[in-house]
Design an enzyme around this catalytic site. Sequence first.
Site, PDB file in Angstrom:
ATOM      1  N   LYS A 281       0.837  -1.214   0.000  1.00  0.00           N
ATOM      2  CA  LYS A 281       0.000   0.000   0.000  1.00  0.00           C
ATOM      3  C   LYS A 281       0.864   1.252   0.000  1.00  0.00           C
ATOM      4  O   LYS A 281       0.608   2.196   0.754  1.00  0.00           O
ATOM      5  CB  LYS A 281      -0.964  -0.014   1.182  1.00  0.00           C
ATOM      6  CG  LYS A 281      -1.893  -1.223   1.194  1.00  0.00           C
ATOM      7  CD  LYS A 281      -2.923  -1.152   2.297  1.00  0.00           C
ATOM      8  CE  LYS A 281      -3.802  -2.381   2.334  1.00  0.00           C
ATOM      9  NZ  LYS A 281      -3.118  -3.618   2.747  1.00  0.00           N
TER      10      LYS A 281
HETATM   11  O1  LIG Z   1      -9.187  -3.220   1.685  1.00  0.00           O
HETATM   12  C1  LIG Z   1      -8.313  -3.973   2.114  1.00  0.00           C
HETATM   13  C2  LIG Z   1      -7.031  -3.979   1.591  1.00  0.00           C
HETATM   14  C3  LIG Z   1      -6.125  -4.878   2.076  1.00  0.00           C
HETATM   15  N1  LIG Z   1      -6.437  -5.742   3.071  1.00  0.00           N
HETATM   16  C4  LIG Z   1      -5.406  -6.708   3.512  1.00  0.00           C
HETATM   17  O2  LIG Z   1      -5.875  -8.029   3.235  1.00  0.00           O
HETATM   18  C5  LIG Z   1      -5.591  -8.899   4.309  1.00  0.00           C
HETATM   19  C6  LIG Z   1      -6.868  -9.386   4.940  1.00  0.00           C
HETATM   20  O3  LIG Z   1      -6.607 -10.336   5.935  1.00  0.00           O
HETATM   21  P1  LIG Z   1      -7.764 -11.313   6.530  1.00  0.00           P
HETATM   22  O4  LIG Z   1      -7.076 -12.031   7.629  1.00  0.00           O
HETATM   23  O5  LIG Z   1      -8.202 -12.229   5.417  1.00  0.00           O
HETATM   24  O6  LIG Z   1      -8.865 -10.438   7.003  1.00  0.00           O
HETATM   25  C7  LIG Z   1      -4.684  -8.108   5.269  1.00  0.00           C
HETATM   26  O7  LIG Z   1      -3.351  -8.334   4.870  1.00  0.00           O
HETATM   27  C8  LIG Z   1      -5.061  -6.668   4.987  1.00  0.00           C
HETATM   28  O8  LIG Z   1      -3.968  -5.792   5.207  1.00  0.00           O
HETATM   29  C9  LIG Z   1      -7.701  -5.731   3.582  1.00  0.00           C
HETATM   30  O9  LIG Z   1      -8.046  -6.504   4.494  1.00  0.00           O
HETATM   31  N2  LIG Z   1      -8.605  -4.843   3.095  1.00  0.00           N
END
Ligand SMILES: O=c1ccn([C@@H]2O[C@H](COP(=O)(O)O)[C@@H](O)[C@H]2O)c(=O)[nH]1
Length: 274
Positions: free
Chosen positions: A95
């Site tokens: 990001k």
């Molecule tokens: O909008 C967003 C952008 C990035 N993320 C990232 O994805 C994963 C989600 O992890 P989970 O454990 O599946 O919830 C995490 O690395 C976030 O930084 C997001 O969740 N939402």
Amino acid sequence: MTFTDMLRGATAQNDSLLCVGLDPEPQRFPEHLRGDAGKIYDFCAAIVDATAGLVNAFKPQIAYFAAHGAEAQLERLIRHIRATAPQVPVILDAKRGDIGSTAEQYAKEAFERYGADAVTLSPFMGFDSLAPYLAYHGKGAILLCRTSNPGGDDLQAQRLASVEGQPLLYEHIARQAQGPWNTNGQVGLVVGATYPAEIERVRALAPTVPLLIPGVGAQGGDAAATVRAGLRANGPIIVSSSRAVLYASAGADFATAAHQAAEATRTALNAARQ
Ligand SMILES: O=c1ccn([C@@H]2O[C@H](COP(=O)(O)O)[C@@H](O)[C@H]2O)c(=O)[nH]1
């Protein structure tokens, strides 16, 4: 091979829309590894080995490595993915977003140091902050658009009075990504699985760009609604799940449990394909 070629290939070869997110938290590791940041590579490599045949991408989140000074383990992990699953693209979730001269360094970090196939970016600083990544032809630049968190609305759902038609900010980002910013076909968008109506809106505005969709699993997004809203014949999706796969078991069987969780999610996603 370009990011989009790899994504298409892995989606077909593994019959999968699922991306496994690599967000290692040593405190959540199984007992024999628990609390040991020196074991981040071992934990993640076991997850990769257990899920490599079930995914269309891997998404390491850089903060989970950098927080422990584990960048060398991340480099080693990406080399391991290359060796064991060369068909699967690696999306570095970083990001990033900064002025051009600094963005050049971030782009070098993502694509040269780590050798990622794509990187996530904040578009907040505008096109010149994205251009250094686009200079790496074939690499993916995936822009935050309508994120999965509730606070995403604070800015992304604001109306842009200065733009014709008065779109919401996230709608404007989607149009820019499909159109003028997509100079070499490298741009993708992040849209949260927690907001399927917005996924559908983004897909209408950006019919062909890859959508990276986090939010199934731990955040509760609906797998079937996500696929229906986002997947099109020429519009690929990458549905990312991290914690629900990584921590499916806290026991010595964590890798087997991760395989089973990934397989169940892949099956749920595939069931919703037209
Ligand atoms: O909008 C967003 C952008 C990035 N993320 C990232 O994805 C994963 C989600 O992890 P989970 O454990 O599946 O919830 C995490 O690395 C976030 O930084 C997001 O969740 N939402």
